[in-house]
Motif scaffolding. Structure first.
Motif, PDB file in Angstrom:
ATOM      1  N   ASP A  41       0.639  -1.217   0.306  1.00  0.00           N
ATOM      2  CA  ASP A  41       0.108  -0.194  -0.140  1.00  0.00           C
ATOM      3  C   ASP A  41       0.415   1.174   0.448  1.00  0.00           C
ATOM      4  N   ASN A  57      -6.005  -9.322   0.899  1.00  0.00           N
ATOM      5  CA  ASN A  57      -6.661  -9.923   0.843  1.00  0.00           C
ATOM      6  C   ASN A  57      -7.239 -11.454   1.624  1.00  0.00           C
ATOM      7  N   TYR A  62     -16.431 -11.462  -1.265  1.00  0.00           N
ATOM      8  CA  TYR A  62     -16.825 -10.193  -1.772  1.00  0.00           C
ATOM      9  C   TYR A  62     -17.699  -9.020  -0.700  1.00  0.00           C
ATOM     10  N   GLU A  69     -14.379  -5.061  -6.790  1.00  0.00           N
ATOM     11  CA  GLU A  69     -13.617  -3.818  -6.401  1.00  0.00           C
ATOM     12  C   GLU A  69     -13.825  -3.639  -4.376  1.00  0.00           C
ATOM     13  N   GLN A  73     -10.979  -6.861   3.047  1.00  0.00           N
ATOM     14  CA  GLN A  73      -9.478  -7.097   3.324  1.00  0.00           C
ATOM     15  C   GLN A  73      -8.353  -6.678   4.474  1.00  0.00           C
ATOM     16  N   VAL A  97     -13.385  -3.313   3.173  1.00  0.00           N
ATOM     17  CA  VAL A  97     -13.906  -3.252   2.196  1.00  0.00           C
ATOM     18  C   VAL A  97     -12.533  -2.106   1.257  1.00  0.00           C
ATOM     19  N   ASN A  98     -12.419  -2.737   0.310  1.00  0.00           N
ATOM     20  CA  ASN A  98     -10.945  -2.123  -0.734  1.00  0.00           C
ATOM     21  C   ASN A  98     -10.375  -0.700   0.299  1.00  0.00           C
ATOM     22  N   GLU A 100      -6.913   1.564   1.893  1.00  0.00           N
ATOM     23  CA  GLU A 100      -6.145   2.130   1.680  1.00  0.00           C
ATOM     24  C   GLU A 100      -5.680   3.194   2.456  1.00  0.00           C
ATOM     25  N   HIS A 117     -11.713   3.845   3.210  1.00  0.00           N
ATOM     26  CA  HIS A 117     -12.509   2.085   2.719  1.00  0.00           C
ATOM     27  C   HIS A 117     -13.728   2.419   2.022  1.00  0.00           C
ATOM     28  N   LEU A 119     -16.816   1.411  -1.176  1.00  0.00           N
ATOM     29  CA  LEU A 119     -17.059   1.184  -2.230  1.00  0.00           C
ATOM     30  C   LEU A 119     -16.993   3.050  -3.027  1.00  0.00           C
ATOM     31  N   ARG A 123     -17.415   5.260   0.095  1.00  0.00           N
ATOM     32  CA  ARG A 123     -16.274   6.081   0.110  1.00  0.00           C
ATOM     33  C   ARG A 123     -15.673   6.394   1.605  1.00  0.00           C
TER      34      ARG A 123
END
Length: 135
Positions: A41, A57, A62, A69, A73, A97-98, A100, A117, A119, A123
């Protein structure tokens, strides 16, 4: 004529120099599975420590809408203390979820870490303080 011979010789030598690199297939299935889950990251450097974050992951699948997406994680935060001997502590933020890692800021009591984080349309960015004891 000498130039052509020299060029041909240097070309041949340069190709043989590259052929000395050897590689082999790694046949450890556990290592292969683990590395397939890892996404680097970010890295953040400070005077006393180096922070690296990794997105891993999970096997949880999902989000409910099955959007790729929306993979669930974990974020692992590795803090390497740069002293006479390097020591590392590892922290885990579970099941986002997703995710960063957006930013890491050094504060008096430790580190303030911001993680985005969710979608794309939903987000959010959240922060927390990771207290680091003084040595």
């Amino acid at each position: 004529m000498k130039n052509i011979v020299l060029i041909a010789l240097f070309t041949f030598l340069s190709f043989t120099a590259f052929s000395q690199i050897k590689f082999a297939e790694e046949k450890n299935p556990e290592l292969s599975k683990m590395l397939a889950k890892v996404h680097t990251d970010n890295a953040f450097g400070f005077k006393r420590y180096l922070i690296k974050t990794f997105i891993i992951n999970t096997d949880l699948g999902y989000s409910k809408n099955e959007d790729p997406e929306g993979a669930k994680q974990n974020v692992y935060i590795s803090i390497s203390f740069l002293d006479k001997e390097i020591t590392t502590k590892l922290y885990k933020v579970e099941t986002l979820v997703n995710p960063e890692t957006v930013n890491v800021v050094e504060i008096l009591t430790g580190l303030e870490i911001s993680i985005a984080h969710g979608l794309a349309e939903d987000r959010i960015e959240e922060g927390f303080i990771l207290e680091i004891p003084k040595k």
